[in-house]
Motif scaffolding. Structure first.
Motif, PDB file in Angstrom:
ATOM      1  N   ASP A 157       0.826  -1.208   0.000  1.00 44.43           N
ATOM      2  CA  ASP A 157       0.000   0.000   0.000  1.00 44.43           C
ATOM      3  C   ASP A 157       0.860   1.257   0.000  1.00 44.43           C
ATOM      4  N   ASP A 181      -3.409   5.904  -1.209  1.00 53.36           N
ATOM      5  CA  ASP A 181      -4.408   4.897  -1.574  1.00 53.36           C
ATOM      6  C   ASP A 181      -5.183   4.432  -0.348  1.00 53.36           C
ATOM      7  N   ALA A 182      -4.485   4.284   0.762  1.00 53.14           N
ATOM      8  CA  ALA A 182      -5.144   3.856   1.996  1.00 53.14           C
ATOM      9  C   ALA A 182      -6.201   4.867   2.429  1.00 53.14           C
TER      10      ALA A 182
END
Length: 208
Positions: A196, A200-201
């Motif tokens: 990740d 994006d998280a």
């Protein structure tokens, strides 16, 4: 994830690219062949713990290393110790600028005096930003505040000093043990895996 007003970031492995193996190999090259047994990301001897909580100075740390390597100089020790610190991805810098407009931002890092100087040098060399601190409402570096993750009291202290509420705060870290400590303090958490990136998280969590 709804109701989040504050975000607490870890540094290494979240905002700053790191590779512990580079430091382990650098010290092996200098002559400490079992350095990986002395130091790993997840289990540290008291020698390193004291350095990260400000109980020992940079010179005391270097002297401790010289017990294993009496012929090396301070510059060699610092270079090996800093080898793990790589770079700040541009997308992380842009992300912090964006988030600062919408959330209270905090940094909670287990770090030490030598690394502190180096990662601020890195961010200046990359982006001419004088200090990482400019992105945050408050920063908590373990060697300056005297406590470190994953201890429950560390998270309680940050919440109290920052005047923020656990249920309105997200903590992001790449260490499972640190995430567990934050959960015990009532924080919302996200464990950042190796695949990740932090932007994006946060998108998946609906925060950007």
């Amino acid at each position: 994830m709804k109701g989040i007003k504050s975000i607490i970031f870890d540094l290494g492995g979240v905002l700053l690219n790191i590779d512990y193996g580079l430091t382990i190999n650098a010290f092996k090259d200098l002559g400490i062949k079992n350095f990986d047994e002395i130091y790993t990301q997840f289990k540290q001897e008291k020698f390193f713990d004291d350095f990260e909580t400000g109980k020992s100075t940079s010179n005391q740390f270097r002297s401790g290393i010289k017990n294993y390597l009496p012929t090396v100089n301070n510059k060699q020790i610092d270079a090996a110790w800093n080898a793990m610190l790589l770079n700040f991805p541009k997308e992380n810098i842009e992300l912090l600028k964006l988030l600062k407009e919408h959330y209270k931002l905090f940094l909670l890092s287990n770090t030490n005096e030598i690394h502190f100087s180096k990662f601020n040098e890195i961010i200046y060399n990359q982006y001419q930003i004088p200090s990482l601190d400019v992105f945050f409402d408050k920063v908590y570096y373990s060697f300056l505040v005297g406590y470190r993750k994953p201890h429950l009291e560390t998270f309680k202290q940050v919440l109290s000093e920052s005047c923020i509420h656990a249920d309105e705060t997200l903590f992001i870290d790449d260490s499972k043990q640190h995430i567990e400590g934050a959960k015990r303090a009532g924080l919302n958490t996200h464990l950042l895996s190796g695949k990740d990136n932090v932007a994006d998280a946060l998108k998946k969590l609906g925060l950007i």
